[in-house]
Scaffold this motif. Structure first.
Motif, PDB file in Angstrom:
ATOM      1  N   ARG A   1       0.844  -1.186   0.000  1.00  0.00           N
ATOM      2  CA  ARG A   1       0.000   0.000   0.000  1.00  0.00           C
ATOM      3  C   ARG A   1       0.881   1.237   0.000  1.00  0.00           C
ATOM      4  NH1 ARG A   1      -5.091   0.309   3.885  1.00  0.00           N
ATOM      5  NH2 ARG A   1      -3.524   0.267   5.542  1.00  0.00           N
TER       6      ARG A   1
ATOM      7  N   ILE B   1       6.229  10.891   6.360  1.00  0.00           N
ATOM      8  CA  ILE B   1       5.651   9.590   6.658  1.00  0.00           C
ATOM      9  C   ILE B   1       6.760   8.568   6.510  1.00  0.00           C
ATOM     10  CG2 ILE B   1       3.847   7.924   6.096  1.00  0.00           C
ATOM     11  CD1 ILE B   1       2.388  10.148   4.617  1.00  0.00           C
TER      12      ILE B   1
ATOM     13  N   LYS C   1      -8.293   4.389  -3.435  1.00  0.00           N
ATOM     14  CA  LYS C   1      -8.298   4.869  -2.052  1.00  0.00           C
ATOM     15  C   LYS C   1      -8.650   3.720  -1.106  1.00  0.00           C
ATOM     16  CE  LYS C   1      -9.302   9.771  -2.735  1.00  0.00           C
ATOM     17  NZ  LYS C   1     -10.200  10.896  -2.370  1.00  0.00           N
TER      18      LYS C   1
ATOM     19  N   ILE D   1      -5.521   7.111   7.267  1.00  0.00           N
ATOM     20  CA  ILE D   1      -4.817   6.598   8.442  1.00  0.00           C
ATOM     21  C   ILE D   1      -4.940   7.562   9.615  1.00  0.00           C
ATOM     22  CG2 ILE D   1      -2.602   5.782   9.301  1.00  0.00           C
ATOM     23  CD1 ILE D   1      -3.936   4.056   7.117  1.00  0.00           C
TER      24      ILE D   1
ATOM     25  N   VAL E   1      -3.302  11.596   6.020  1.00  0.00           N
ATOM     26  CA  VAL E   1      -2.466  10.528   5.468  1.00  0.00           C
ATOM     27  C   VAL E   1      -3.416   9.540   4.802  1.00  0.00           C
ATOM     28  CG1 VAL E   1      -0.797   8.720   5.973  1.00  0.00           C
ATOM     29  CG2 VAL E   1      -0.713  10.870   7.232  1.00  0.00           C
ATOM     30  N   GLN E   2      -3.444   9.577   3.474  1.00  0.00           N
ATOM     31  CA  GLN E   2      -4.373   8.772   2.686  1.00  0.00           C
ATOM     32  C   GLN E   2      -3.670   7.505   2.212  1.00  0.00           C
ATOM     33  OE1 GLN E   2      -7.820   9.541   1.612  1.00  0.00           O
ATOM     34  NE2 GLN E   2      -7.623   7.367   1.207  1.00  0.00           N
ATOM     35  N   ALA E   3      -4.337   6.356   2.388  1.00  0.00           N
ATOM     36  CA  ALA E   3      -3.794   5.072   1.933  1.00  0.00           C
ATOM     37  C   ALA E   3      -4.348   4.748   0.548  1.00  0.00           C
ATOM     38  CB  ALA E   3      -4.148   3.965   2.923  1.00  0.00           C
TER      39      ALA E   3
ATOM     40  N   CYS F   1       4.298   9.569  11.605  1.00  0.00           N
ATOM     41  CA  CYS F   1       3.793  10.733  10.875  1.00  0.00           C
ATOM     42  C   CYS F   1       4.078  11.999  11.674  1.00  0.00           C
ATOM     43  CB  CYS F   1       2.289  10.625  10.621  1.00  0.00           C
ATOM     44  SG  CYS F   1       1.786   9.089   9.824  1.00  0.00           S
TER      45      CYS F   1
ATOM     46  N   LEU G   1      -1.324   0.701  10.746  1.00  0.00           N
ATOM     47  CA  LEU G   1      -1.485   0.675   9.298  1.00  0.00           C
ATOM     48  C   LEU G   1      -2.946   0.665   8.886  1.00  0.00           C
ATOM     49  CD1 LEU G   1       1.301  -1.888   8.301  1.00  0.00           C
ATOM     50  CD2 LEU G   1       1.427   0.602   8.285  1.00  0.00           C
TER      51      LEU G   1
ATOM     52  N   TYR H   1       1.112   5.273   1.112  1.00  0.00           N
ATOM     53  CA  TYR H   1       0.581   6.237   2.067  1.00  0.00           C
ATOM     54  C   TYR H   1       1.086   7.615   1.654  1.00  0.00           C
ATOM     55  CZ  TYR H   1      -0.177   1.964   4.704  1.00  0.00           C
ATOM     56  OH  TYR H   1      -0.568   0.698   5.089  1.00  0.00           O
TER      57      TYR H   1
ATOM     58  N   LEU I   1       3.261   3.310  11.200  1.00  0.00           N
ATOM     59  CA  LEU I   1       3.686   4.474  10.440  1.00  0.00           C
ATOM     60  C   LEU I   1       4.037   5.597  11.402  1.00  0.00           C
ATOM     61  CD1 LEU I   1       1.116   4.763   7.489  1.00  0.00           C
ATOM     62  CD2 LEU I   1       3.466   3.952   7.370  1.00  0.00           C
TER      63      LEU I   1
ATOM     64  N   GLY J   1      -5.235   2.505  10.418  1.00  0.00           N
ATOM     65  CA  GLY J   1      -5.856   3.753  10.834  1.00  0.00           C
ATOM     66  C   GLY J   1      -6.393   3.666  12.246  1.00  0.00           C
TER      67      GLY J   1
END
Length: 936
Positions: free
Chosen positions: A66, A100, A86, A90, A76-78, A111, A123, A68, A109, A125
């Motif tokens: 994936r 990140i 999408k 997260i 933080v978009q996976a 951030c 991971l 990020y 992660l 969220g």
């Protein structure tokens, strides 16, 4: 062997650019200031796959198939890889995300953000696993130990901090970062890195050298430097094997050292001397290093291990081929073992075997494919319970409550002592209170009558009455329950527990009700004797919380409830809930949109977008209260944070209530916004100003030569006093056709009264008593929830029952049971925008005036008077013929002219005589009224 540098190539627009490798080392992923994420097969790939994620993207990381990405909405978009769909959010920040990072041995992660926050997130969220506090500047970088024991951050306040994740305590603090106010002004990013195998060392840049710290003693192990390095080193990065260390300077120099010996392998000069913004080692372990600069260019270094990178890659690929061949040789053995295992298990069912037997497919092992299958999209975690207008409970000095009544502060000392201070805005209400927080209260609510405090453990509700002698009372909950939320109002105290129970108390401690909530509670609010309970009515979706609110009104032993859904901005959470000064529920989500619930129409209205009043992207607003009468809401600006500090005391700012209509910068939209806002809020509207606004809107329609819009506006407002002004204005402009239509509009309103009342759907909406817990004769609770304007409207619409005076007629014929018709009736529409501001005010004013419509005007002749009142006179005397009616009207006109000053008094006297039950009794003396009358 010297390091080989590939020529630079364009990757993104000028600005901060980030780069990373996929886990198999086959793809290079970059993101830049243009908002695109590009996937490269190699640096020489002329046709990379490009995906737009927003206006800008500052950071990218690859982990577990994936991607990020730090998008421009501070999240933080996976994304799935390589489909790039999408796959959930997260975490979110209130400012741009700066980095990140992750490592192969950790499943989290790291951030960082410009809003002085650093988080370690799962991971999948949800709530962050660890939040690193005490940053006083934008966080530039983060590094996590492979065994998840330590985490290091560098922020713009000049401090590099190393924290123990288990104990959440700081173990090392260094001053090695240049101080800056924003991430975009930072040249030295101070990107540090732990040794990738066991995390024995921490490498961080310090001016023109890189220092290696021992993670056991946190002492300096060795330094890496070179005499050709011209300026400060911005970042450093361990190779995947941990034997080499790469560092880059703000002038674009890139150096590689061998960790064991400390020898410098080589130094590469940047062709254009741009600052290197990011670096990434190839996971193949072939000595390839890819980097990007602030100009959006991408470059690659080869032979960084002192060996030919191509030979290392070829050796690795041959090793893979040998392993694949060995696996192929053992396929038959593995298949036999699987088949024997499945055949020996009598209870086992092989879905693959059934498919093969049914469809005639080739049988093969499905276990490796099951690992590749994409999991279903995971939903975001439900929002945790919180107290409105409060700051996080882990702070040493925090606000437990800040509303329109006062402020409740909590101070936790280093020795474990805790105190609570209560400050009232109005000193006449109550003096300040200072308490020792022996029970470690974490939540509080303040009203004009009571101060309520509670904590999860021990589950005890403590309340202090502010009326009279300030008596204190407390209630201990059962052992299995814990208080999650608490609220206090002038007539009720409520708390919600983890057993999904809502416990209601009076301000003096009487247990009033125990109710069950349909879902997990989120927060509570209250007004007078009404409680607003917010809870999750269903599980959250992929990005949204599904919240509902129960409005529960109490009146004695009676309880009335109504459930409404709470609207939220996509991807946001509920940040605040409260009530206005008129009792209307108000909410604010994490994106800064404030909404008000109009009780009479049962709709939510967005009344303010607080982000439009922010000066910086990292600023946010801390809600305090909403005032409908003054059309203002009170909030505190938090610069670079989501909550205010206790010292110095922040300043409360008044923001205007404004409906977000389209084209708000135009004059027409501003007038329309005023009408909509006045129609749905309890505001102190000047009748003259409201009429002027409506007339200006009418004038704009006339000037735009849209007569139909002008007529439509008048039909929408339905104001009898505004209509002549509009017709007069239209005639002055020379639009006689429009003036004639407006003149006939009042007559058409009266003729269409019955047709307007046929709409049963709107009648039901107009007449339903949503929150009344009593009948109309005992409407005690309406003022607690419904604004006072609605109560007045309800009373005014009820026609009073009074006896009709018996009037004489020339022919002696009369009908005493005939219903008297009201000719001065205002026709109101349930869809009227200014119904509350214009129609009600005028109808009330007209009702109070002593004006007789049949009274002749000064200098008016009988013909003019008769033509003006003919319709009214015919309705009052339907049994008369035209000739009889004319004679009767002549007598009436002459009698009104003979004694005009005593007309009203004489009419009242006649009515009182007519209403007397004895109309033809013989004359008696005054003393005869007191004579003794013998009963039969």
């Amino acid at each position: 062997m010297k390091i080989d540098s590939k020529p630079l190539r364009y990757a993104h627009a000028e600005g901060h650019t980030d780069v990373c490798y996929s886990e198999d080392g086959r793809h290079i992923i970059t993101c830049g200031h243009d908002g695109d994420v590009r996937i490269w097969l190699d640096i020489e790939d002329d046709d990379p796959t490009s995906h737009c994620v927003g206006e800008s993207a500052l950071a990218v990381c690859f982990k577990d198939k994936r991607l990020y990405v730090a998008t421009d909405n501070h999240a933080v978009q996976a994304y799935t890889f390589p489909a790039f769909d999408k796959d959930g959010i997260i975490t979110r920040f209130t400012a741009p995300v700066t980095q990140i990072m992750s490592r192969p041995k950790i499943e989290v992660l790291g951030c960082t953000s410009e809003n002085m926050e650093a988080k370690i997130c799962s991971l999948e969220g949800g709530a962050p696993l660890f939040v690193m506090p005490d940053h006083k500047g934008p966080v530039l970088s983060i590094a996590i130990c492979p065994n998840m024991k330590y985490a290091a951050t560098a922020s713009g306040d000049g401090i590099l901090r190393v924290l123990d994740i288990d104990t959440q305590k700081m173990v090392k603090e260094l001053s090695c970062v240049p101080k800056i106010n924003t991430f975009y002004a930072a040249k030295v990013l101070c990107r540090m890195d732990f040794e990738p195998s066991e995390g024995k060392y921490l490498a961080y840049p310090n001016n023109r050298e890189i220092i290696l710290l021992d993670s056991n003693s946190w002492g300096q192990r060795m330094t890496f430097s070179h005499n050709t390095i011209k300026c400060a080193i911005s970042q450093c990065l361990f190779s995947p094997c941990g034997q080499f260390l790469a560092g880059s300077t703000v002038a674009g120099q890139i150096a590689v050292w061998e960790v064991q010996s400390g020898a410098c392998m080589d130094i590469i000069e940047h062709p254009t001397s741009h600052n290197v913004s990011s670096m990434a080692w190839s996971p193949k372990g072939n000595g390839v290093l890819v980097y990007c600069d602030v100009a959006g260019q991408m470059g690659m270094l080869q032979n960084c291990y002192g060996k030919d990178s191509n030979k290392i890659s070829a050796d690795a690929e041959s090793g893979d081929v040998e392993s694949v061949e060995r696996m192929d040789d053992n396929d038959e053995i593995v298949d036999d073992l699987i088949q024997n295992y499945e055949s020996d298990d009598d209870n086992g069912i092989s879905l693959e075997k059934i498919k093969n037997e049914t469809l005639g497919l080739v049988e093969k092992d499905s276990r490796p494919e099951s690992r590749v299958m994409t999991a279903l999209p995971s939903t975001i975690p439900p929002q945790a319970p919180f107290q409105p207008s409060s700051t996080p409970s882990h702070l040493e000095h925090r606000y437990m409550c800040w509303n329109d009544v006062g402020i409740v502060r909590c101070h936790n000392a280093e020795n474990g002592e805790s105190t609570i201070d209560v400050e009232f805005h109005d000193s006449n209400l109550h003096h300040g209170i200072h308490l020792n927080n022996y029970l470690n209260h974490t939540m509080a609510s303040l009203s004009t009558h009571v101060l309520a405090m509670a904590c999860e453990t021990p589950s005890k509700l403590v309340c202090i009455s502010l009326v009279g002698s300030s008596k204190e009372w407390s209630v201990t909950l059962p052992d299995t329950e814990e208080v999650l939320c608490v609220t206090a109002a002038s007539g009720v105290v409520a708390c919600a527990t983890n057993a999904r129970l809502l416990r209601i108390f009076t301000p003096m401690g009487t247990q009033r009700q125990v109710l069950s909530l349909p879902g997990p509670v989120v927060c509570l609010a209250s007004f007078n004797t009404t409680v607003f309970a917010v809870y999750h009515h269903t599980d959250p979706g992929l990005s949204d919380q599904h919240l509902a609110m129960d409005i529960i009104a109490f009146n004695g032993r009676q309880v009335r409830s109504k459930t409404v859904f709470i609207p939220l901005t996509p991807g946001s959470k509920l940040a605040w809930i409260g009530t206005s000064d008129a009792g209307s529920p108000c909410t604010c989500d994490s994106t800064g949109i404030v909404r008000l619930y109009d009780v009479t129409s049962a709709i939510w209205l967005p009344i303010c977008d607080t982000t439009t009043h922010s000066k910086g992207a990292s600023d946010s607003w801390f809600m305090v209260s909403v005032n409908e009468q003054a059309q203002k809401l009170c909030a505190i600006m938090c610069r670079g944070a989501t909550f205010p500090l206790t010292a110095p005391k922040p300043i409360v700012t008044e923001l205007p209530i404004q409906i977000p209509v389209c084209e708000l910068d135009t004059e027409k939209s501003q007038y329309e916004e005023q009408l909509v806002r006045w129609a749905h809020t309890t505001s102190d509207v000047d009748v003259k100003a409201a009429r002027e606004t409506s007339l200006k809107l009418f004038a704009l329609a006339c000037r735009s030569e849209i007569e139909q819009r002008a007529i439509e506006l008048m039909e929408l407002l339905k104001d009898d006093r505004l209509l002549p002004l509009a017709a007069k204005y239209a005639s002055r402009l020379g639009r006689m056709h429009l003036a004639d239509k407006l003149s006939n509009l009042a007559d058409s309103w009266e003729r269409q009264t019955d047709k307007l009342n046929v709409a049963t759907h709107f009648q039901e909406l107009d007449t339903q008593e949503t929150y009344d817990v009593t009948s109309t004769e005992q409407d005690l609770n309406a003022s607690l929830i419904i604004p006072q304007k609605t109560v007045k409207k309800k009373i005014e619409n009820v026609t009073p029952i009074k006896p009709v005076p018996i009037k004489s007629s020339p022919g002696g014929a009369r009908n005493p049971f005939k219903k008297q018709q009201d000719t001065n009736k205002n026709v109101q529409s349930p869809l009227s925008l200014t119904e509350r501001t214009l129609v009600e005010v005028h109808s009330t004013a007209e009702a109070t005036e002593n004006h007789d419509p049949l009274k002749p005007l000064a200098g008016e002749t009988f013909v003019d008077w008769f033509s003006r009142n003919r319709q009214t006179l015919e309705q009052q005397n339907p049994e008369m013929t035209p000739s009889e009616l004319t004679r009767h009207c002549i007598r009436t006109f002459k009698s009104s002219q003979t004694n005009p000053t005593e007309g009203s008094q004489k009419r009242k006297l006649d009515e009182s005589l007519e209403e007397s039950p004895v109309t033809n009794a013989p004359k008696q003396s005054k003393l005869s009224a007191f004579a003794f009358v013998k009963k039969d």
